[in-house]
Design a protein around this motif. Structure first.
Motif, PDB file in Angstrom:
ATOM      1  N   ALA A 117      28.080  52.147  34.647  1.00 37.51           N
ATOM      2  CA  ALA A 117      27.955  50.691  34.698  1.00 37.51           C
ATOM      3  C   ALA A 117      28.467  50.207  36.050  1.00 37.51           C
ATOM      4  N   ALA A 118      27.958  49.072  36.491  1.00 41.00           N
ATOM      5  CA  ALA A 118      28.372  48.542  37.786  1.00 41.00           C
ATOM      6  C   ALA A 118      28.248  47.023  37.790  1.00 41.00           C
ATOM      7  N   ALA A 119      29.101  46.393  38.591  1.00 38.26           N
ATOM      8  CA  ALA A 119      29.061  44.935  38.754  1.00 38.26           C
ATOM      9  C   ALA A 119      29.761  44.605  40.061  1.00 38.26           C
ATOM     10  N   THR A 120      29.588  43.384  40.531  1.00 36.95           N
ATOM     11  CA  THR A 120      30.263  42.966  41.766  1.00 36.95           C
ATOM     12  C   THR A 120      31.631  42.378  41.435  1.00 36.95           C
ATOM     13  N   PRO A 121      32.558  42.403  42.379  1.00 38.14           N
ATOM     14  CA  PRO A 121      33.879  41.818  42.130  1.00 38.14           C
ATOM     15  C   PRO A 121      33.788  40.334  41.792  1.00 38.14           C
ATOM     16  N   TYR A 122      34.711  39.892  40.994  1.00 35.26           N
ATOM     17  CA  TYR A 122      34.800  38.491  40.585  1.00 35.26           C
ATOM     18  C   TYR A 122      34.948  37.610  41.823  1.00 35.26           C
ATOM     19  N   MET A 123      33.968  36.746  42.057  1.00 35.24           N
ATOM     20  CA  MET A 123      33.937  35.843  43.212  1.00 35.24           C
ATOM     21  C   MET A 123      34.084  36.582  44.539  1.00 35.24           C
ATOM     22  N   HIS A 124      33.740  37.870  44.544  1.00 37.33           N
ATOM     23  CA  HIS A 124      33.811  38.708  45.743  1.00 37.33           C
ATOM     24  C   HIS A 124      35.236  38.867  46.266  1.00 37.33           C
ATOM     25  N   LEU A 125      36.225  38.663  45.408  1.00 42.20           N
ATOM     26  CA  LEU A 125      37.610  38.784  45.833  1.00 42.20           C
ATOM     27  C   LEU A 125      37.937  40.248  46.110  1.00 42.20           C
ATOM     28  N   LYS A 126      38.718  40.482  47.143  1.00 44.59           N
ATOM     29  CA  LYS A 126      39.035  41.846  47.566  1.00 44.59           C
ATOM     30  C   LYS A 126      40.229  42.429  46.817  1.00 44.59           C
ATOM     31  N   SER A 127      41.038  41.559  46.223  1.00 48.13           N
ATOM     32  CA  SER A 127      42.241  42.024  45.540  1.00 48.13           C
ATOM     33  C   SER A 127      42.422  41.266  44.233  1.00 48.13           C
ATOM     34  N   TRP A 128      42.973  41.931  43.245  1.00 46.55           N
ATOM     35  CA  TRP A 128      43.197  41.295  41.951  1.00 46.55           C
ATOM     36  C   TRP A 128      44.182  40.135  42.049  1.00 46.55           C
ATOM     37  N   SER A 129      45.007  40.136  43.103  1.00 46.72           N
ATOM     38  CA  SER A 129      46.022  39.096  43.242  1.00 46.72           C
ATOM     39  C   SER A 129      45.467  37.811  43.839  1.00 46.72           C
ATOM     40  N   GLU A 130      44.193  37.817  44.264  1.00 48.32           N
ATOM     41  CA  GLU A 130      43.599  36.629  44.854  1.00 48.32           C
ATOM     42  C   GLU A 130      43.035  35.713  43.769  1.00 48.32           C
ATOM     43  N   GLY A 131      42.740  34.475  44.192  1.00 43.57           N
ATOM     44  CA  GLY A 131      42.068  33.544  43.294  1.00 43.57           C
ATOM     45  C   GLY A 131      42.829  33.308  42.010  1.00 43.57           C
ATOM     46  N   SER A 132      42.076  33.167  40.911  1.00 41.14           N
ATOM     47  CA  SER A 132      42.682  32.817  39.627  1.00 41.14           C
ATOM     48  C   SER A 132      42.861  34.021  38.714  1.00 41.14           C
ATOM     49  N   ILE A 133      42.607  35.228  39.215  1.00 39.70           N
ATOM     50  CA  ILE A 133      42.652  36.403  38.346  1.00 39.70           C
ATOM     51  C   ILE A 133      44.009  36.592  37.671  1.00 39.70           C
ATOM     52  N   PRO A 134      45.140  36.596  38.397  1.00 41.80           N
ATOM     53  CA  PRO A 134      46.430  36.832  37.726  1.00 41.80           C
ATOM     54  C   PRO A 134      46.729  35.818  36.635  1.00 41.80           C
TER      55      PRO A 134
END
Length: 327
Positions: A117-134
């Protein structure tokens, strides 16, 4: 001819325009992939409603799959139920596509994918600590009462475009996604499917790999996705996001009503073929120091006030007039 199928999940009625958005995605898919096998997964209520002017979408569907959904589910729940269950009902490898996508290129090369399976990163964020992920993940795990440490999170994808093989690991991923989403929706009233997908991938042993951003160019923020504009094959405009509404006609109810009434006119065909050009001519590219200012807390607050409380713009104009600032 692509060996994979293309799957859409649609729950819609007379009062919304999700059917028209799905229609345009399928139309754009056929423009660049004329022999594509398109699967429309839906519930009984939606299938019954695809008649009259709303029946045009059936002309683009190769296979219609009706999935029984709980009677007490609202439309949002029915939509997520169908989406997370599609792997159980569709045979063969597929690319799942959200309805708010426009296809801009040939997809044959995806048939050569040899993973699970494959998908693109959430909002193209490079790290899990970016954006609203945490914050989203913390809120989700606090709600379900399971600490995130129980799962080995390594990849946070966007669930709008998913390539999935018809094999044991691909089916396990969707089975867990369906299970975890129902748990959150029925048990806690949390209907979003994003965190349950992240959890399902971790629980399945992190079977997902990263899909090139050109297959899910998520353009809802000026700094996300711009590097994938060149060569973009799937333009994901996020129908529910307020950003860039005027730049994307497929988010405009007036335009969508014309599609419902008149079908695919030459105007609609031209916009579909050139949606990226239409988008770019309505967007200002912000970079460097200007981008830092644009993303500062003060400007974010100003954008929110301007969007949610239009009268604040008149107040700002009045204040600017007093101090002699040019607008």
């Amino acid at each position: 001819m692509s060996k994979i199928k293309f799957v859409y999940a649609l729950v819609s009625g007379e009062k919304d325009y999700y059917t028209e958005q799905a229609l345009m995605s399928m139309y754009s898919l056929r423009l660049h992939n004329p022999d594509s096998h398109i699967v429309l997964a839906t519930d009984g209520k939606t299938a019954e409603s695809l008649s009259g002017k709303r029946a045009t979408i059936r002309d683009y569907v190769s296979e219609l799959v009706e999935i029984d959904t709980p009677e007490d589910f609202n439309p949002v729940q029915r939509s997520r139920f169908v989406k997370t269950a599609v792997r159980q009902y569709v045979r063969g490898d597929f690319l799942y596509l959200d309805c708010d996508t426009i296809i801009l290129g040939n997809m044959d090369e995806l048939s050569d994918f040899d993973g699970d399976a494959a998908a693109t990163p959430y909002m193209h964020l490079k790290s899990w600590s970016e954006g609203s992920i945490p914050e989203r993940l913390e809120e989700y795990h606090k709600m379900i009462g399971v600490p995130p440490e129980e799962y080995n999170y390594t990849f946070f994808c966007n669930g709008g475009v998913i390539l999935c093989k018809d094999n044991e690991k691909g089916r396990l991923l969707f089975d867990l996604w369906h299970k975890f989403w129902q748990e959150a929706s029925v048990g806690y009233g949390y209907h979003s499917d994003q965190c349950s997908l992240w959890r399902a991938n971790a629980a399945a042993g992190n079977v997902m790999v990263e899909l090139d951003g050109i297959y899910n160019c998520q353009m809802i923020h000026p700094q996300w996705g711009t590097e994938y504009i060149s060569g973009c094959k799937v333009f994901h405009y996020h129908a529910t996001a307020l950003n860039f509404t005027k730049a994307i006609p497929f988010k405009d109810p007036v335009f969508l009503e014309k599609i419902r009434r008149d079908g695919i006119t030459p105007e609609v065909d031209d916009i579909t073929r050139n949606v990226m050009r239409n988008y770019l001519k309505n967007v200002i590219i912000v970079g460097g120091e200007a981008l830092k200012i644009y993303n500062s807390p003060m400007v974010i607050l100003a954008r929110k006030l301007s969007r949610d409380y239009p009268w604040t713009n008149k107040l700002a104009k009045f204040i600017y007039g007093i101090f002699g600032y040019r607008l």
